[in-house]
Design a protein around this motif. Structure first.
Motif, PDB file in Angstrom:
ATOM      1  N   CYS A   1       0.816  -1.217   0.000  1.00 55.05           N
ATOM      2  CA  CYS A   1       0.000   0.000   0.000  1.00 55.05           C
ATOM      3  C   CYS A   1       0.852   1.270   0.000  1.00 55.05           C
ATOM      4  CB  CYS A   1      -0.934   0.010   1.215  1.00 55.05           C
ATOM      5  SG  CYS A   1      -2.382  -1.059   1.031  1.00 55.05           S
ATOM      6  N   SER A   2       2.036   1.203   0.597  1.00 54.51           N
ATOM      7  CA  SER A   2       2.881   2.393   0.639  1.00 54.51           C
ATOM      8  C   SER A   2       3.411   2.768  -0.734  1.00 54.51           C
ATOM      9  CB  SER A   2       4.052   2.160   1.600  1.00 54.51           C
ATOM     10  OG  SER A   2       4.874   1.101   1.133  1.00 54.51           O
ATOM     11  N   LEU A   3       3.334   1.843  -1.685  1.00 47.76           N
ATOM     12  CA  LEU A   3       3.815   2.096  -3.038  1.00 47.76           C
ATOM     13  C   LEU A   3       2.688   2.259  -4.047  1.00 47.76           C
ATOM     14  CD1 LEU A   3       6.606  -0.627  -3.000  1.00 47.76           C
ATOM     15  CD2 LEU A   3       7.015   1.824  -2.990  1.00 47.76           C
ATOM     16  N   ALA A   4       1.482   1.826  -3.674  1.00 45.26           N
ATOM     17  CA  ALA A   4       0.368   1.779  -4.616  1.00 45.26           C
ATOM     18  C   ALA A   4      -0.462   3.062  -4.554  1.00 45.26           C
ATOM     19  CB  ALA A   4      -0.507   0.567  -4.311  1.00 45.26           C
ATOM     20  N   PRO A   5      -1.119   3.429  -5.654  1.00 43.58           N
ATOM     21  CA  PRO A   5      -1.959   4.643  -5.649  1.00 43.58           C
ATOM     22  C   PRO A   5      -3.232   4.467  -4.834  1.00 43.58           C
ATOM     23  CG  PRO A   5      -2.098   3.515  -7.765  1.00 43.58           C
ATOM     24  CD  PRO A   5      -1.009   2.828  -7.002  1.00 43.58           C
ATOM     25  N   GLN A   6      -3.731   3.227  -4.705  1.00 42.46           N
ATOM     26  CA  GLN A   6      -4.958   2.966  -3.977  1.00 42.46           C
ATOM     27  C   GLN A   6      -4.709   1.913  -2.902  1.00 42.46           C
ATOM     28  OE1 GLN A   6      -7.764   4.624  -4.413  1.00 42.46           O
ATOM     29  NE2 GLN A   6      -6.952   5.812  -6.141  1.00 42.46           N
ATOM     30  N   PRO A   7      -5.365   2.052  -1.735  1.00 46.82           N
ATOM     31  CA  PRO A   7      -5.221   1.009  -0.711  1.00 46.82           C
ATOM     32  C   PRO A   7      -5.956  -0.259  -1.123  1.00 46.82           C
ATOM     33  CG  PRO A   7      -6.846   2.624  -0.032  1.00 46.82           C
ATOM     34  CD  PRO A   7      -6.226   3.156  -1.299  1.00 46.82           C
ATOM     35  N   CYS A   8      -5.562  -1.363  -0.494  1.00 50.21           N
ATOM     36  CA  CYS A   8      -6.205  -2.636  -0.805  1.00 50.21           C
ATOM     37  C   CYS A   8      -7.378  -2.869   0.142  1.00 50.21           C
ATOM     38  CB  CYS A   8      -5.207  -3.776  -0.699  1.00 50.21           C
ATOM     39  SG  CYS A   8      -4.520  -3.998   0.957  1.00 50.21           S
ATOM     40  N   GLU A   9      -8.171  -3.885  -0.159  1.00 48.82           N
ATOM     41  CA  GLU A   9      -9.277  -4.289   0.707  1.00 48.82           C
ATOM     42  C   GLU A   9      -8.895  -5.474   1.580  1.00 48.82           C
ATOM     43  OE1 GLU A   9     -12.883  -2.914  -2.305  1.00 48.82           O
ATOM     44  OE2 GLU A   9     -12.384  -5.035  -2.104  1.00 48.82           O
TER      45      GLU A   9
ATOM     46  N   HIS B   1      -2.149  -7.353  -1.301  1.00 46.23           N
ATOM     47  CA  HIS B   1      -2.783  -6.182  -1.900  1.00 46.23           C
ATOM     48  C   HIS B   1      -3.913  -6.612  -2.846  1.00 46.23           C
ATOM     49  CE1 HIS B   1      -2.639  -1.856  -2.430  1.00 46.23           C
ATOM     50  NE2 HIS B   1      -2.795  -2.008  -3.722  1.00 46.23           N
ATOM     51  N   LEU B   2      -4.990  -7.083  -2.247  1.00 43.57           N
ATOM     52  CA  LEU B   2      -6.083  -7.680  -3.006  1.00 43.57           C
ATOM     53  C   LEU B   2      -7.378  -6.881  -2.864  1.00 43.57           C
ATOM     54  CD1 LEU B   2      -5.416 -11.342  -1.832  1.00 43.57           C
ATOM     55  CD2 LEU B   2      -4.524 -10.223  -3.891  1.00 43.57           C
ATOM     56  N   ARG B   3      -8.286  -7.121  -3.811  1.00 48.46           N
ATOM     57  CA  ARG B   3      -9.642  -6.585  -3.755  1.00 48.46           C
ATOM     58  C   ARG B   3     -10.618  -7.750  -3.603  1.00 48.46           C
ATOM     59  NH1 ARG B   3     -11.435  -4.878  -8.205  1.00 48.46           N
ATOM     60  NH2 ARG B   3      -9.739  -5.477  -9.608  1.00 48.46           N
ATOM     61  N   ARG B   4     -11.764  -7.431  -3.107  1.00 43.84           N
ATOM     62  CA  ARG B   4     -12.790  -8.460  -2.959  1.00 43.84           C
ATOM     63  C   ARG B   4     -13.590  -8.579  -4.258  1.00 43.84           C
ATOM     64  NH1 ARG B   4     -12.897  -9.888   2.302  1.00 43.84           N
ATOM     65  NH2 ARG B   4     -12.236  -8.311   3.835  1.00 43.84           N
ATOM     66  N   GLY B   5     -13.936  -9.803  -4.609  1.00 45.37           N
ATOM     67  CA  GLY B   5     -14.758 -10.050  -5.782  1.00 45.37           C
ATOM     68  C   GLY B   5     -16.068 -10.708  -5.405  1.00 45.37           C
TER      69      GLY B   5
ATOM     70  N   LEU C   1     -11.234 -13.383  -4.334  1.00 46.22           N
ATOM     71  CA  LEU C   1     -10.364 -12.227  -4.178  1.00 46.22           C
ATOM     72  C   LEU C   1      -9.707 -11.955  -5.519  1.00 46.22           C
ATOM     73  CD1 LEU C   1      -8.686 -12.981  -0.721  1.00 46.22           C
ATOM     74  CD2 LEU C   1     -10.591 -11.437  -1.206  1.00 46.22           C
ATOM     75  N   ILE C   2      -9.407 -10.689  -5.767  1.00 49.32           N
ATOM     76  CA  ILE C   2      -8.862 -10.288  -7.062  1.00 49.32           C
ATOM     77  C   ILE C   2      -7.467  -9.701  -6.877  1.00 49.32           C
ATOM     78  CG2 ILE C   2      -9.170  -8.780  -9.066  1.00 49.32           C
ATOM     79  CD1 ILE C   2     -12.179  -8.839  -8.470  1.00 49.32           C
ATOM     80  N   ALA C   3      -6.511 -10.275  -7.583  1.00 48.25           N
ATOM     81  CA  ALA C   3      -5.154  -9.738  -7.618  1.00 48.25           C
ATOM     82  C   ALA C   3      -5.014  -8.924  -8.894  1.00 48.25           C
ATOM     83  CB  ALA C   3      -4.132 -10.875  -7.587  1.00 48.25           C
ATOM     84  N   GLY C   4      -4.907  -7.618  -8.739  1.00 48.75           N
ATOM     85  CA  GLY C   4      -4.776  -6.753  -9.900  1.00 48.75           C
ATOM     86  C   GLY C   4      -3.341  -6.620 -10.359  1.00 48.75           C
ATOM     87  N   GLU C   5      -3.112  -5.733 -11.314  1.00 50.38           N
ATOM     88  CA  GLU C   5      -1.771  -5.555 -11.848  1.00 50.38           C
ATOM     89  C   GLU C   5      -0.795  -5.030 -10.796  1.00 50.38           C
ATOM     90  OE1 GLU C   5      -0.556  -6.523 -14.817  1.00 50.38           O
ATOM     91  OE2 GLU C   5      -2.516  -7.475 -15.006  1.00 50.38           O
ATOM     92  N   GLY C   6      -1.311  -4.377  -9.755  1.00 53.39           N
ATOM     93  CA  GLY C   6      -0.446  -3.893  -8.685  1.00 53.39           C
ATOM     94  C   GLY C   6      -0.344  -4.854  -7.517  1.00 53.39           C
ATOM     95  N   SER C   7      -0.969  -6.017  -7.628  1.00 53.38           N
ATOM     96  CA  SER C   7      -0.896  -7.018  -6.562  1.00 53.38           C
ATOM     97  C   SER C   7       0.412  -7.804  -6.665  1.00 53.38           C
ATOM     98  CB  SER C   7      -2.087  -7.979  -6.642  1.00 53.38           C
ATOM     99  OG  SER C   7      -3.305  -7.280  -6.477  1.00 53.38           O
ATOM    100  N   VAL C   8       0.792  -8.403  -5.561  1.00 56.92           N
ATOM    101  CA  VAL C   8       2.054  -9.146  -5.485  1.00 56.92           C
ATOM    102  C   VAL C   8       1.753 -10.609  -5.204  1.00 56.92           C
ATOM    103  CG1 VAL C   8       4.136  -9.470  -4.116  1.00 56.92           C
ATOM    104  CG2 VAL C   8       3.428  -7.172  -4.765  1.00 56.92           C
ATOM    105  N   LEU C   9       2.363 -11.500  -5.972  1.00 55.90           N
ATOM    106  CA  LEU C   9       2.263 -12.943  -5.753  1.00 55.90           C
ATOM    107  C   LEU C   9       3.621 -13.487  -5.322  1.00 55.90           C
ATOM    108  CD1 LEU C   9       0.251 -13.958  -8.960  1.00 55.90           C
ATOM    109  CD2 LEU C   9      -0.660 -13.385  -6.696  1.00 55.90           C
TER     110      LEU C   9
END
Length: 991
Positions: free
Chosen positions: A34-42, A107-111, A120-128
């Motif tokens: 989150c400290s590097l991303a433009p939007q916080p995660c859920e 750094h995920l979103r809920r689906g 859960l959704i891992a977007g382009e800014g998510s880390v695996l």
């Protein structure tokens, strides 16, 4: 890692992937991304076991992974489009392989839920992070970004030191002193750094003057840069850390940062590159390395060094040091971890992607090795045109051998990595309780700075651990992952204190954790590649495909009378061997004396000899024997921390200084040319097989060629490990005992595949008497102690000789002492039955520990020195308990240790505690198998010279194993059936 840590049937928790399904959903504020991303995660984080991966055929649809959490919940994870190819690789894995993999996502979103499964959704800014407990070194990322195959290739193919690489090491060392605020002339630092690497220059015939001239411009440029930057860098009194070691289990990375500079304004990462600076800067691979370090810092310290400033400093630019700032974004972090995942998949599964082909393969420096090794490991080989100058193809026999050994070592590496994960899987209190950590450290005086700029710390502490002198450790502020930490080595250890060597200073040391590097494992792996270049005749001998030949035996008329018939035969046949000889030496049969005499006589007839062994102690024991016989013309190779004090003067660096450079001033460094000449003149050298497997000895030419290689403790070495020494041999002699403990192998899979079988045992089985001399007279044990091991393990062929035939304890017992029946010198072997009916099931027996304490204190009161008594137990937990009982009564000098640690040792009196009776049928069976392992039991029963006291629950032991039943019956029949087996009363007193 020590053998006893791996051998116990019940290992430390969480080492077999039990945590592979850990489910963690932490508050959003804890997400380091989150400290590097433009939007916080859920949702900050999800962990789970990989059930399956589905990749839709339509390019526009996202891959989906199905994970199972610890609680059994199944979660759908929509993966970002960028990992489509990686997801396809995962989807193609066999179900059995895929289900063992652990996937972590940040750094995920809920689906939208699907049925009873959350999404859960891992977007382009998510880390695996695939297999996060696998910590890959950041330096592995540099070249692997060019081609993933370079990762396994560079682990296997050695990279010998060169003038350029040594120059880089020396410039780094000198610059470190300068950057840390040193006020001496730069030339002083350069001279010291070159002196520290003098032996490396010697082995590779690199003139000191040439290297000094090459390094001087680099350091001059760095010094000029330092003076320009000093005001801004040091104006706020920063903490400058060099070679900072970091472990990043959250994201599966580790690494050593060149320099980390912290002050009240933040942190700055400085990476020095001393290679030739041609072309556009900064180089792509150097940026990747910095991105890796920034990723590591971001994950470990999200609220501190999440985005430290990073600078690449080039010292090879003409006339000045050139700096380049390296910005760090979320995109860079994601790319680093995506590449890391590709390497992790290769590491865990052994599968590699197809070669990229075309110009990329044509430009790859490792292409020849890739072409050679691909058939052996089942890889698709890179394209090659016939006649294009490619490497010769390996023979089918070599391909088969390399592939088999590589697979075994890969399994062993994975098992060792799982065990290493206890450092972050177990809380500190649990690690302390398990004996693998020490906390509550209190400094005993100020730390001492060594002449080499390193540090020695002495602490007061309450030591109840299983740590040992020589163990590799992490010294930390209490948190070796997120806190301040330095690597180090234990120099000394007692019940109340510990002394630790570290390369760097640490501000608030509070805890020690055992953590071994993977250096020895990597060296062993590279022995496979080295062996393909060995003399074909040697390879046939080691493979058992060529019978050994012998010349006529020398007379040896001048051999001292102290040598018995079998020892004389062993010496004569070793000198007559044209290929190899195995010397089978049971406990106490004088193997060390035989090895020393073979070496001395081979030297006397003009041969050059290398003495090697599994442990430093064994190497030093042979050299001590040579010194006792009046021979001292040898060189000891090894780090100062590993070599016995008596052998320090014989080390090549700096021990031979007085012998090679007596005319030098006290502060002048030894000339590498003089060191090389000294080493070439020395007819005998000695080192461990691990040291001899080091890359520092690759391509050393005649300096590392020996007519005879003598390997002691050969039965404790795996085949790949012993090759580190044999690669330098024209002929060899292996000395060991395959009826004592085998090579340490952590992986059950690798052990079953043959890795636990030594070359000594293989050649013994292949050629039997044609290539073996057996020593049968032992000079350690009283005949009563020797009788059972001789009959049970050596077919009755082991006999007591010399003073051992009659020696008993000289012990002053107090009249009426309740322990007198057990300690009676006229009864050299006694079994004390301690029923465990009232004790809980498990490895521990407090009753046995109390009895051992009473007997040890009685032996001490009777006149035995602490150095004459040893206490042995099969399990670390029982060892720790006995130590605690002894320490509570002020007895801390008696050695108490596991069977595995006692191999090679002996004492006048040995007390062996079998430990408690196991609870449950499965645990009982596993424990019985462990205790009754003939090789382990053999070691336990053959450490005593004059008195052996066995303590255990006779009923349980007899019921659990026919071998243990025979042992107890043997004891009961001693002394006319009176006094060989005693029973301890309720108060733990023998009766």
């Amino acid at each position: 890692m020590q053998r006893d840590e791996a051998a116990e049937s019940s290992r430390l928790p969480l080492v077999e992937g039990a945590a592979a399904t850990v489910s963690v959903t932490v508050p959003v504020s804890a997400c380091f991304v989150c400290s590097l991303a433009p939007q916080p995660c859920e949702v900050a984080q999800l962990d789970g076991r990989l059930l399956r991966v589905h990749v839709p055929a339509e390019r526009g649809r996202f891959p989906v992974a199905l994970l199972e959490t610890t609680g059994g919940e199944q979660v759908r994870l929509a993966l970002p489009a960028r990992v489509r190819a990686f997801a396809q690789t995962l989807a193609a894995l066999p179900a059995e392989t895929a289900s063992r993999l652990h996937l972590r996502a940040f750094h995920l979103r809920r689906g939208q839920p699907r049925g009873d499964r959350s999404t859960l959704i891992a977007g382009e800014g998510s880390v695996l992070v695939l297999e996060p407990d696998l910590l890959l070194n950041i330096t592995d990322l540099n070249n692997a970004e060019y081609c993933v195959r370079q990762y396994p290739l560079r682990r296997l193919v050695p990279s010998p030191p060169s003038a350029a690489s040594l120059r880089g090491t020396i410039v780094h060392a000198a610059f470190k002193e300068l950057l840390k605020g040193g006020d001496e002339p730069a030339e002083v630092y350069l001279t010291r750094a070159i002196a520290a690497r003098a032996s490396d220059l010697a082995f590779h015939h690199i003139p000191r003057e040439a290297l000094t001239a090459d390094a001087r411009p680099h350091l001059a440029a760095l010094q000029a840069w330092y003076h320009q930057q000093r005001a801004s860098l040091w104006g706020n009194a920063p903490d400058v850390r060099a070679e900072t070691f970091l472990l990043g289990p959250p994201i599966g990375l580790k690494g050593r940062l060149d320099f980390l500079i912290r002050d009240s304004l933040g942190a700055a990462l400085l990476e020095l590159k001393s290679g030739a600076a041609h072309g556009p800067l900064p180089r792509r691979e150097h940026r990747w390395q910095v991105y890796g370090y920034q990723t590591l810092l971001a994950a470990l310290r999200p609220h501190g060094d999440a985005r430290p400033g990073a600078t690449l400093l080039y010292s090879g630019t003409p006339g000045h040091a050139e700096t380049h700032g390296v910005p760090f974004t979320l995109r860079d972090l994601v790319r680093v971890l995506d590449l890391r995942n590709a390497l992790a998949l290769t590491h865990v599964t052994g599968e590699v992607p197809p070669p990229p082909g075309g110009k990329k393969c044509a430009r790859c420096a490792l292409r020849p090795a890739c072409q050679q090794i691909s058939p052996a490991l089942g890889w698709l080989p890179p394209d090659g045109e016939e006649g294009d100058g490619g490497p010769p193809m390996l023979e089918a026999r070599d391909l088969s051998w390399l592939g088999a050994q590589y697979g075994l070592l890969r399994a062993e590496t994975l098992a060792a990595e799982r065990q290493a994960a206890t450092l972050w899987r177990l809380p500190r209190a649990a690690r302390v309780a398990a004996g693998i950590a020490l906390d509550g450290l209190a400094l005993d005086g100020e730390p001492l700075r060594t002449p080499a700029g390193e540090w020695e710390y002495t602490f007061r502490c309450r030591n109840r651990s299983e740590l040992r002198e020589g163990d590799e450790v992490l010294l930390s502020d209490g948190d070796p992952i997120h806190g301040e930490v330095v690597s180090g080595t234990i120099l000394a250890l007692s019940d109340t204190g510990v002394t630790v060597w570290t390369p760097e200073r640490i501000a608030r040391p509070a805890a020690l954790d055992r953590y071994s590097s993977d250096i020895v494992g990597t060296r062993t792996l590279r022995n496979l590649w080295r062996w393909l270049d060995a003399d074909p005749r040697l390879r046939l001998l080691v493979a058992g495909e060529r019978a050994p030949h012998f010349r006529s035996l020398p007379a040896l008329d001048d051999l001292p009378a102290v040598f018995n018939v079998e020892q004389r035969t062993a010496i004569a046949r070793a000198l007559a061997a044209e290929d190899f000889l195995c010397v089978q030496g049971p406990p106490g049969t004088g193997k060390t004396r035989v090895v020393a005499e073979i070496a001395r006589r081979a030297v006397a007839r003009g041969e050059r000899v290398l003495v090697a062994a599994f442990t430093n102690q064994a190497v030093d024991n042979v050299l001590a024997r040579l010194l006792a016989d009046g021979y001292d013309d040898f060189i000891r190779l090894g780090h100062a921390l590993a070599v016995a004090p008596a052998m320090q003067p014989y080390r090549l660096e700096p021990g031979t200084r007085a012998r090679v450079a007596t005319a030098l001033a006290p502060d002048e460094s030894v000339d590498p040319a003089a060191l090389r000449e000294t080493f070439l003149r020395a007819p005998l050298a000695a080192a461990t097989t691990a040291m001899l497997s080091s890359e520092r000895f690759d391509d050393a030419g005649e300096a590392l060629r020996f007519d005879l290689v003598l390997v002691d403790e050969a039965s404790q070495l795996t085949v790949p490990a012993v090759l580190g020494a044999l690669r330098f041999a024209r002929r060899f002699v292996l000395v060991g005992d395959e009826r004592q403990l085998p090579p340490l192998v952590v992986s059950e899979e690798a052990a079953k595949g043959g890795l636990s079988r030594s070359l000594f045992g293989m050649l013994l089985a292949r050629w039997s008497e044609a290539a073996v001399v057996s020593l049968i007279r032992q000079y350690r044990m009283h005949p009563t102690i020797c009788a059972f091991p001789a009959e049970a393990f050596y077919d009755g062929q082991l006999i007591a000789d010399g003073d051992a035939q009659f020696a008993t304890l000289d012990l002053a017992l107090s009249p009426g002492d309740p322990a007198s029946a057990v300690l009676d010198p006229a009864r050299p072997l006694v079994f004390v039955d301690v029923p465990a009916d009232r004790e809980p099931g498990g490895k521990l027996s407090a009753t046995q520990a109390n009895l051992i304490r009473q007997l040890v204190l009685a032996l001490r009161a009777g006149g035995l020195a602490a150095s004459e008594i040893g206490v042995v137990a099969p399990y670390r937990a029982q060892v720790a308990l006995i130590r605690q009982r002894l320490a509570a009564h002020g007895e801390c000098a008696v050695m108490v240790d596991t069977v595995d640690r006692f191999q090679g040792g002996e004492r006048r009196a040995i007390l062996f505690s079998f430990g408690g009776r196991a609870g449950g049928a499965a645990a009982s069976l596993a424990r019985a198998d462990f205790l009754a392992d003939p090789r382990r039991l053999n070691v336990a029963l053959t450490r005593a010279q004059r008195k052996l006291i066995l303590v255990g629950d006779a009923g349980w032991l007899a019921d659990s194993s026919p071998l243990l039943d025979r042992l107890i019956a043997h004891c009961a029949a001693l002394y006319g059936g009176h006094g060989g087996k005693l029973r301890a009363g309720a108060s733990s007193q023998p009766s």
